[in-house]
Design a protein around this motif. Structure first.
Motif, PDB file in Angstrom:
ATOM      1  N   HIS A  93       0.831  -1.214   0.000  1.00 37.61           N
ATOM      2  CA  HIS A  93       0.000   0.000   0.000  1.00 37.61           C
ATOM      3  C   HIS A  93       0.863   1.261   0.000  1.00 37.61           C
ATOM      4  O   HIS A  93       1.759   1.417   0.838  1.00 37.61           O
ATOM      5  CB  HIS A  93      -0.934   0.034   1.206  1.00 37.61           C
ATOM      6  CG  HIS A  93      -1.807   1.263   1.240  1.00 37.61           C
ATOM      7  ND1 HIS A  93      -2.868   1.452   0.380  1.00 37.61           N
ATOM      8  CD2 HIS A  93      -1.757   2.382   2.014  1.00 37.61           C
ATOM      9  CE1 HIS A  93      -3.432   2.620   0.620  1.00 37.61           C
ATOM     10  NE2 HIS A  93      -2.779   3.208   1.614  1.00 37.61           N
ATOM     11  N   PHE A  94       0.587   2.140  -0.939  1.00 38.33           N
ATOM     12  CA  PHE A  94       1.319   3.416  -1.026  1.00 38.33           C
ATOM     13  C   PHE A  94       0.336   4.554  -0.763  1.00 38.33           C
ATOM     14  O   PHE A  94      -0.615   4.756  -1.523  1.00 38.33           O
ATOM     15  CB  PHE A  94       1.947   3.575  -2.417  1.00 38.33           C
ATOM     16  CG  PHE A  94       2.964   4.683  -2.499  1.00 38.33           C
ATOM     17  CD1 PHE A  94       4.311   4.435  -2.294  1.00 38.33           C
ATOM     18  CD2 PHE A  94       2.572   5.994  -2.776  1.00 38.33           C
ATOM     19  CE1 PHE A  94       5.245   5.454  -2.363  1.00 38.33           C
ATOM     20  CE2 PHE A  94       3.498   7.014  -2.839  1.00 38.33           C
ATOM     21  CZ  PHE A  94       4.848   6.744  -2.631  1.00 38.33           C
ATOM     22  N   ASN A  95       0.568   5.281   0.311  1.00 41.31           N
ATOM     23  CA  ASN A  95      -0.348   6.357   0.697  1.00 41.31           C
ATOM     24  C   ASN A  95       0.016   7.668  -0.005  1.00 41.31           C
ATOM     25  O   ASN A  95       1.107   8.196   0.185  1.00 41.31           O
ATOM     26  CB  ASN A  95      -0.309   6.563   2.218  1.00 41.31           C
ATOM     27  CG  ASN A  95      -1.225   7.683   2.669  1.00 41.31           C
ATOM     28  OD1 ASN A  95      -2.338   7.801   2.164  1.00 41.31           O
ATOM     29  ND2 ASN A  95      -0.762   8.494   3.608  1.00 41.31           N
ATOM     30  N   GLY A 124      -0.459  18.827  -0.715  1.00 41.03           N
ATOM     31  CA  GLY A 124      -0.343  19.299  -2.095  1.00 41.03           C
ATOM     32  C   GLY A 124       0.740  18.597  -2.901  1.00 41.03           C
ATOM     33  O   GLY A 124       1.198  19.123  -3.907  1.00 41.03           O
ATOM     34  N   ILE A 125       1.164  17.397  -2.448  1.00 40.09           N
ATOM     35  CA  ILE A 125       2.218  16.651  -3.147  1.00 40.09           C
ATOM     36  C   ILE A 125       1.612  15.375  -3.712  1.00 40.09           C
ATOM     37  O   ILE A 125       1.102  14.531  -2.955  1.00 40.09           O
ATOM     38  CB  ILE A 125       3.386  16.322  -2.199  1.00 40.09           C
ATOM     39  CG1 ILE A 125       3.985  17.613  -1.634  1.00 40.09           C
ATOM     40  CG2 ILE A 125       4.458  15.525  -2.931  1.00 40.09           C
ATOM     41  CD1 ILE A 125       5.042  17.386  -0.572  1.00 40.09           C
ATOM     42  N   ASN A 126       1.664  15.217  -5.024  1.00 39.00           N
ATOM     43  CA  ASN A 126       1.049  14.069  -5.679  1.00 39.00           C
ATOM     44  C   ASN A 126       2.055  13.117  -6.328  1.00 39.00           C
ATOM     45  O   ASN A 126       1.720  11.974  -6.628  1.00 39.00           O
ATOM     46  CB  ASN A 126       0.056  14.550  -6.743  1.00 39.00           C
ATOM     47  CG  ASN A 126      -1.058  15.390  -6.139  1.00 39.00           C
ATOM     48  OD1 ASN A 126      -1.649  15.001  -5.129  1.00 39.00           O
ATOM     49  ND2 ASN A 126      -1.344  16.551  -6.736  1.00 39.00           N
ATOM     50  N   SER A 127       3.268  13.588  -6.582  1.00 43.67           N
ATOM     51  CA  SER A 127       4.287  12.764  -7.226  1.00 43.67           C
ATOM     52  C   SER A 127       4.728  11.636  -6.294  1.00 43.67           C
ATOM     53  O   SER A 127       5.220  11.882  -5.186  1.00 43.67           O
ATOM     54  CB  SER A 127       5.498  13.629  -7.603  1.00 43.67           C
ATOM     55  OG  SER A 127       6.606  12.820  -7.939  1.00 43.67           O
ATOM     56  N   LYS A 128       4.592  10.395  -6.746  1.00 39.77           N
ATOM     57  CA  LYS A 128       4.957   9.248  -5.904  1.00 39.77           C
ATOM     58  C   LYS A 128       6.446   9.209  -5.549  1.00 39.77           C
ATOM     59  O   LYS A 128       6.799   8.956  -4.389  1.00 39.77           O
ATOM     60  CB  LYS A 128       4.516   7.945  -6.571  1.00 39.77           C
ATOM     61  CG  LYS A 128       3.011   7.703  -6.489  1.00 39.77           C
ATOM     62  CD  LYS A 128       2.650   6.299  -6.961  1.00 39.77           C
ATOM     63  CE  LYS A 128       1.160   6.029  -6.749  1.00 39.77           C
ATOM     64  NZ  LYS A 128       0.774   4.660  -7.139  1.00 39.77           N
ATOM     65  N   LEU A 161      14.189  19.783   0.340  1.00 37.63           N
ATOM     66  CA  LEU A 161      13.066  20.077  -0.551  1.00 37.63           C
ATOM     67  C   LEU A 161      11.827  20.471   0.249  1.00 37.63           C
ATOM     68  O   LEU A 161      11.676  20.077   1.413  1.00 37.63           O
ATOM     69  CB  LEU A 161      12.750  18.843  -1.404  1.00 37.63           C
ATOM     70  CG  LEU A 161      13.844  18.360  -2.355  1.00 37.63           C
ATOM     71  CD1 LEU A 161      13.429  17.033  -2.998  1.00 37.63           C
ATOM     72  CD2 LEU A 161      14.105  19.407  -3.433  1.00 37.63           C
ATOM     73  N   PRO A 162      10.915  21.246  -0.348  1.00 38.83           N
ATOM     74  CA  PRO A 162       9.664  21.604   0.338  1.00 38.83           C
ATOM     75  C   PRO A 162       8.868  20.364   0.714  1.00 38.83           C
ATOM     76  O   PRO A 162       8.834  19.377  -0.037  1.00 38.83           O
ATOM     77  CB  PRO A 162       8.924  22.441  -0.708  1.00 38.83           C
ATOM     78  CG  PRO A 162       9.987  22.954  -1.624  1.00 38.83           C
ATOM     79  CD  PRO A 162      11.028  21.877  -1.675  1.00 38.83           C
ATOM     80  N   VAL A 163       8.221  20.400   1.868  1.00 44.01           N
ATOM     81  CA  VAL A 163       7.416  19.263   2.322  1.00 44.01           C
ATOM     82  C   VAL A 163       5.923  19.564   2.246  1.00 44.01           C
ATOM     83  O   VAL A 163       5.098  18.727   2.642  1.00 44.01           O
ATOM     84  CB  VAL A 163       7.791  18.859   3.769  1.00 44.01           C
ATOM     85  CG1 VAL A 163       9.218  18.341   3.820  1.00 44.01           C
ATOM     86  CG2 VAL A 163       7.617  20.028   4.722  1.00 44.01           C
ATOM     87  N   SER A 164       5.578  20.757   1.754  1.00 39.72           N
ATOM     88  CA  SER A 164       4.172  21.119   1.635  1.00 39.72           C
ATOM     89  C   SER A 164       4.013  22.236   0.610  1.00 39.72           C
ATOM     90  O   SER A 164       4.884  23.098   0.491  1.00 39.72           O
ATOM     91  CB  SER A 164       3.623  21.567   3.000  1.00 39.72           C
ATOM     92  OG  SER A 164       2.257  21.843   2.924  1.00 39.72           O
TER      93      SER A 164
END
Length: 518
Positions: A227-229, A235-239, A472-475
């Motif tokens: 499972h990958f959440n 606002g981060i969608n890139s796996k 890198l930004p986390v949000s």
């Protein structure tokens, strides 16, 4: 592993190889050399403390990637951490001194670069260590606050929620106890260090079995391993991006093993046992850490509920897992609170060992005149304990935590140095070993042979990679509250360190100073 150890002879036979090598390096034996290889391992193992790091940052792993990030990210970070550790162990075998990293940099950078290399490495190491102690003891204060909250009814039952001033007060009390314990003789600390190692090992085994066993609902193997959440509300969608951010939990946990190097002047046959301490602490932590992650994740059935600030634990995921597991089975969460107590004791031991390592670094760095009031900090008492260095480390760690009262963002920036700043200090002597000292490095009893340079380069490149990734930004969108201040904190430390060198230290600091006559 390849070359004979350094030995020295006197009338009664051969000296301890670590003692003899220390004298060859130009230092008197001032600390009591009483630690076995297991005791040396125990200090690093209890600072890595998988119960501490995983419990503290399990929320991060769940939020960014979930089970896939937790399981596979752990082995990726663990594998590269072992590579870094192997390179450090090889250098430690050649230079078994309490100064550790900064001393290694000085010797490996060559006479022209030695003072500057030593200065940069030393300050990144010592500030990184103080940040680790701040972070560890603050995480214990927060866990104690959660234990109190759950013990008084939980967030949804009118439980007591401590203010940030109370949390800081608890943090100060913990540091006071750690400073007092570290004022005791090394033989007593050795006992506590071994107890800490045993507590972590047994604690992991008990919790990994008990929690999923007690839980009335358990996750499937498919969920735990596949499972990958992606539902992170940031606002981060890139796996790939999400997975990288999830690595932070693993890499934060796997730090602090330089303690084995800082304890070498108190370790028997340190040129052999110091490296063994580093490597075994990392290897056993990776194995037992995965056991802990596996057991806890099998009790995860609803990620969004665990991360919600409206749950009984106020959003503290592992506390909520423990509490609900027992509450669902027995109608109350007392058993879960006791399990959190087991983790709290492990974190307490972690902070204690962290102060031990801090104080030895302060002792060594001031012995070489690198700190203000150096003559004060490198003094040892009649029990051969660097008492002043112990209390200085505790006070500075408390002062670093005070930033939490002004801004949580500022506090997070401060403790980010605990991971990136410390790993930069790890990488610098390795970098010098594979560049400036590639042909001149003389290995000790433990060495990597012809693979030393290759392993060293992989270690340096991994540290460079995580330094970028964790900046890198986390949000998104990026605001003052969501900006990742890690590059600001680490960059600020770099600017201060280099500026102090140019304006001040280059005129007098010559690197490690011997205190034994030739």
């Amino acid at each position: 592993m390849g070359l004979p150890t350094h030995t020295a002879q006197n009338g009664s036979g051969s000296l301890d190889t670590g003692n003899a090598r220390l004298k060859e390096l130009g230092y008197k034996q001032e600390l009591k050399r009483d630690l076995s290889v297991f005791s040396n391992f125990a200090f690093s193992f209890s600072i890595i403390s998988v119960l501490t790091g995983i419990t503290t940052l399990y929320n991060t792993g769940l939020n960014f990637g979930g089970p896939v990030s937790l399981q596979y990210g752990w082995f990726i970070a663990g594998g590269f951490t072992m590579i870094v550790g192997l390179s450090m162990a090889e250098i430690c075998s050649s230079y078994p001194t309490s100064g550790g990293l900064y001393y290694w940099s000085a010797k490996l950078a060559g006479p022209n670069w030695a003072p500057f290399a030593s200065w940069i490495t030393g300050w990144f190491n010592i500030v990184g260590q103080w940040a680790v102690t701040t972070s560890v003891d603050f995480s214990l204060a927060q866990l104690i606050q959660v234990i109190i909250l759950l013990s008084t009814g939980g967030k949804n039952g009118g439980g007591y929620e401590a203010s940030k001033y109370v949390v800081i007060g608890i943090h100060g009390g913990i540091l006071l106890m750690h400073a007092a314990l570290n004022s005791l003789p090394i033989s007593v600390l050795s006992f506590f260090g071994q107890l800490a190692a045993a507590w972590n090992l047994v604690g992991v085994l008990v919790l990994m079995i008990l929690i999923p066993l007690v839980a009335t609902e358990r996750a499937s193997a498919k969920f735990v391993f596949t499972h990958f959440n992606t539902d992170n509300d940031d606002g981060i969608n890139s796996k790939p991006y999400i997975f990288v951010l999830g690595l932070l939990m693993s890499q934060y946990t796997l730090t602090g093993y330089d303690a084995s190097a800082h304890m070498t002047e108190e370790t028997k046959n340190a040129d052999k046992n110091g490296p063994k301490g580093i490597i075994s602490a990392i290897g056993i932590s990776v194995i037992f850490g995965w056991f802990y992650l596996l057991g806890i994740t099998f009790a995860v059935t609803n990620i969004s509920s665990l991360l919600s600030e409206d749950n009984d634990a106020g959003g503290y995921a592992i506390a909520e897992i423990f509490y609900q597991a027992f509450k669902g089975r027995y109608g109350n969460g007392v058993g879960g609170i006791i399990c959190l107590g087991v983790v709290a004791v492990a974190i307490f031991f972690c902070g204690m060992s962290s102060v031990t390592s801090n104080s030895r670094m302060v002792y060594a760095f001031s012995r070489d005149g690198a700190m203000p009031l150096s003559s004060l900090w490198h003094k040892v008492n009649n029990q051969e304990v660097p008492m002043n260095a112990v209390w200085l480390s505790a006070i500075i760690s408390f002062c670093m935590a005070l930033t939490y009262l002004g801004s949580e963002v500022a506090f997070q920036a401060m403790v980010s140095i605990a991971t990136i700043g410390l790993y930069i200090a790890y990488a610098l002597p390795i970098f010098f070993r594979v560049t400036l000292a590639r042909k001149s490095f003389i290995p000790g009893p433990f060495n990597l042979g012809r693979y030393g340079v290759l392993v060293g380069w992989i270690a340096v490149l991994w540290v460079a990679t995580i330094s970028i990734l964790f900046s890198l930004p986390v949000s998104y969108p990026i605001t003052n509250e969501t900006l990742n201040y890690t590059p600001v904190a680490v960059g600020g430390l770099l600017i201060i360190t280099i500026s102090s060198w140019i304006l001040w230290a280059r005129h007098w600091f010559k690197g490690p100073v011997t205190n034994v006559e030739s």
